[in-house]
Design a protein around this motif. Structure first.
Motif, PDB file in Angstrom:
ATOM      1  N   THR A  48       0.229  -1.020  -0.226  1.00  0.00           N
ATOM      2  CA  THR A  48       0.506   0.169  -0.029  1.00  0.00           C
ATOM      3  C   THR A  48       1.002   1.074   0.005  1.00  0.00           C
ATOM      4  OG1 THR A  48      -0.231   0.090   2.094  1.00  0.00           O
ATOM      5  CG2 THR A  48      -2.299  -1.070   1.237  1.00  0.00           C
ATOM      6  N   LEU A  49       2.518   1.330   0.166  1.00  0.00           N
ATOM      7  CA  LEU A  49       3.210   2.572   0.165  1.00  0.00           C
ATOM      8  C   LEU A  49       3.880   2.588  -0.642  1.00  0.00           C
ATOM      9  CD1 LEU A  49       3.732   2.834   3.876  1.00  0.00           C
ATOM     10  CD2 LEU A  49       2.043   4.117   2.790  1.00  0.00           C
ATOM     11  N   PRO A  50       4.681   2.739  -1.622  1.00  0.00           N
ATOM     12  CA  PRO A  50       5.765   3.236  -2.399  1.00  0.00           C
ATOM     13  C   PRO A  50       7.159   2.563  -1.944  1.00  0.00           C
ATOM     14  CG  PRO A  50       4.589   5.165  -2.689  1.00  0.00           C
ATOM     15  CD  PRO A  50       4.265   4.632  -0.996  1.00  0.00           C
ATOM     16  N   TYR A  51       7.442   1.498  -2.489  1.00  0.00           N
ATOM     17  CA  TYR A  51       8.836   0.581  -1.705  1.00  0.00           C
ATOM     18  C   TYR A  51       9.899   0.773  -3.293  1.00  0.00           C
ATOM     19  CZ  TYR A  51       7.120  -3.532  -4.210  1.00  0.00           C
ATOM     20  OH  TYR A  51       6.467  -3.914  -5.328  1.00  0.00           O
ATOM     21  N   ILE A  52      10.824   1.128  -2.717  1.00  0.00           N
ATOM     22  CA  ILE A  52      12.561   0.764  -3.585  1.00  0.00           C
ATOM     23  C   ILE A  52      12.734  -0.750  -3.840  1.00  0.00           C
ATOM     24  CG2 ILE A  52      14.629   1.514  -4.232  1.00  0.00           C
ATOM     25  CD1 ILE A  52      14.463   4.300  -3.073  1.00  0.00           C
ATOM     26  N   TYR A  53      12.634  -0.782  -5.279  1.00  0.00           N
ATOM     27  CA  TYR A  53      13.458  -2.606  -5.945  1.00  0.00           C
ATOM     28  C   TYR A  53      14.480  -2.500  -6.374  1.00  0.00           C
ATOM     29  CZ  TYR A  53      11.416  -2.783  -9.990  1.00  0.00           C
ATOM     30  OH  TYR A  53      10.472  -2.268 -11.200  1.00  0.00           O
ATOM     31  N   MET A  54      15.102  -3.944  -6.210  1.00  0.00           N
ATOM     32  CA  MET A  54      16.211  -3.526  -6.996  1.00  0.00           C
ATOM     33  C   MET A  54      16.459  -4.972  -7.895  1.00  0.00           C
ATOM     34  SD  MET A  54      20.408  -5.070  -5.107  1.00  0.00           S
ATOM     35  CE  MET A  54      21.036  -3.425  -5.396  1.00  0.00           C
ATOM     36  N   LYS A  55      17.038  -4.828  -9.411  1.00  0.00           N
ATOM     37  CA  LYS A  55      17.405  -6.121 -10.301  1.00  0.00           C
ATOM     38  C   LYS A  55      18.492  -6.589  -9.534  1.00  0.00           C
ATOM     39  CE  LYS A  55      18.074  -7.510 -15.159  1.00  0.00           C
ATOM     40  NZ  LYS A  55      19.830  -7.225 -14.696  1.00  0.00           N
ATOM     41  N   CYS A  56      18.560  -7.899  -9.344  1.00  0.00           N
ATOM     42  CA  CYS A  56      19.830  -8.398  -9.088  1.00  0.00           C
ATOM     43  C   CYS A  56      20.871  -8.466 -10.141  1.00  0.00           C
ATOM     44  CB  CYS A  56      19.619  -9.345  -7.616  1.00  0.00           C
ATOM     45  SG  CYS A  56      18.561  -8.947  -6.021  1.00  0.00           S
ATOM     46  N   ALA A  57      22.335  -8.888  -9.625  1.00  0.00           N
ATOM     47  CA  ALA A  57      23.526  -9.176 -10.621  1.00  0.00           C
ATOM     48  C   ALA A  57      22.289 -10.762 -11.099  1.00  0.00           C
ATOM     49  CB  ALA A  57      24.833  -9.406 -10.406  1.00  0.00           C
ATOM     50  N   ASP A  58      21.715 -11.573 -10.558  1.00  0.00           N
ATOM     51  CA  ASP A  58      21.258 -13.050 -11.600  1.00  0.00           C
ATOM     52  C   ASP A  58      19.782 -12.756 -12.158  1.00  0.00           C
ATOM     53  OD1 ASP A  58      19.188 -13.009  -9.237  1.00  0.00           O
ATOM     54  OD2 ASP A  58      19.896 -14.742  -8.319  1.00  0.00           O
ATOM     55  N   GLY A  59      19.472 -11.522 -12.724  1.00  0.00           N
ATOM     56  CA  GLY A  59      18.581 -11.287 -12.507  1.00  0.00           C
ATOM     57  C   GLY A  59      16.983 -11.624 -11.895  1.00  0.00           C
ATOM     58  N   ARG A  60      17.421 -11.673 -11.220  1.00  0.00           N
ATOM     59  CA  ARG A  60      16.033 -11.940  -9.695  1.00  0.00           C
ATOM     60  C   ARG A  60      15.697 -10.032  -8.988  1.00  0.00           C
ATOM     61  NH1 ARG A  60      16.663 -16.985  -6.498  1.00  0.00           N
ATOM     62  NH2 ARG A  60      19.150 -16.015  -5.710  1.00  0.00           N
ATOM     63  N   TYR A  61      14.026  -9.683  -8.459  1.00  0.00           N
ATOM     64  CA  TYR A  61      14.410  -8.688  -8.135  1.00  0.00           C
ATOM     65  C   TYR A  61      13.824  -8.659  -6.663  1.00  0.00           C
ATOM     66  CZ  TYR A  61      13.394  -7.518 -12.975  1.00  0.00           C
ATOM     67  OH  TYR A  61      14.088  -7.329 -14.192  1.00  0.00           O
ATOM     68  N   CYS A  62      14.577  -7.721  -5.721  1.00  0.00           N
ATOM     69  CA  CYS A  62      13.743  -8.648  -4.127  1.00  0.00           C
ATOM     70  C   CYS A  62      13.987  -6.451  -4.136  1.00  0.00           C
ATOM     71  CB  CYS A  62      14.879  -9.179  -3.770  1.00  0.00           C
ATOM     72  SG  CYS A  62      17.146  -8.108  -3.971  1.00  0.00           S
ATOM     73  N   PRO A  63      13.179  -6.407  -2.519  1.00  0.00           N
ATOM     74  CA  PRO A  63      12.960  -5.129  -2.297  1.00  0.00           C
ATOM     75  C   PRO A  63      14.736  -4.467  -1.724  1.00  0.00           C
ATOM     76  CG  PRO A  63      11.664  -7.080  -1.174  1.00  0.00           C
ATOM     77  CD  PRO A  63      13.153  -7.333  -1.744  1.00  0.00           C
ATOM     78  N   TRP A  64      14.517  -3.108  -1.545  1.00  0.00           N
ATOM     79  CA  TRP A  64      16.171  -2.497  -1.640  1.00  0.00           C
ATOM     80  C   TRP A  64      16.287  -2.054  -0.076  1.00  0.00           C
ATOM     81  CZ3 TRP A  64      18.613   1.692  -1.560  1.00  0.00           C
ATOM     82  CH2 TRP A  64      19.794   2.184  -2.348  1.00  0.00           C
ATOM     83  N   LEU A  65      17.536  -1.855   0.713  1.00  0.00           N
ATOM     84  CA  LEU A  65      17.378  -1.151   1.266  1.00  0.00           C
ATOM     85  C   LEU A  65      18.757  -0.853   1.519  1.00  0.00           C
ATOM     86  CD1 LEU A  65      16.269  -0.260   4.016  1.00  0.00           C
ATOM     87  CD2 LEU A  65      17.170  -1.771   5.366  1.00  0.00           C
TER      88      LEU A  65
END
Length: 82
Positions: A48-65
């Motif tokens: 329900t809130l905006p968030y930053i995510y990352m495209k990792c070196a292996d091509g997968r995506y995850c939340p980023w901190l």
């Protein structure tokens, strides 16, 4: 194919590009083709809130901190055509 811009920014400047729906990366990151982007939820989203995510070196995506190193870095770049 990803195209990297060459101007170098602080994280504060990079954050403004994220808010403008651009993807950004750091020159100092080890992995190839890693970047972050801002996700703004829609009515169908579980989040329900905006968030930053990352495209990792292996091509997968995850939340980023951000680490302190990321926040203080001056090597942020905008990615075009991703």
């Amino acid at each position: 194919m990803e195209q990297w811009s060459f101007p170098i920014y602080t994280f504060s400047e990079a954050l403004e590009y994220l808010k403008a729906d651009k993807k950004v990366t750091r020159e100092g990151w080890n992995g190839k083709d890693m970047w972050i982007a801002l996700q703004t939820p829609t009515d169908e989203s579980k989040m329900t809130l905006p968030y930053i995510y990352m495209k990792c070196a292996d091509g997968r995506y995850c939340p980023w901190l951000a680490s302190q190193t990321d926040l203080l870095a001056n090597d942020w770049m905008v990615i075009e055509n991703v």
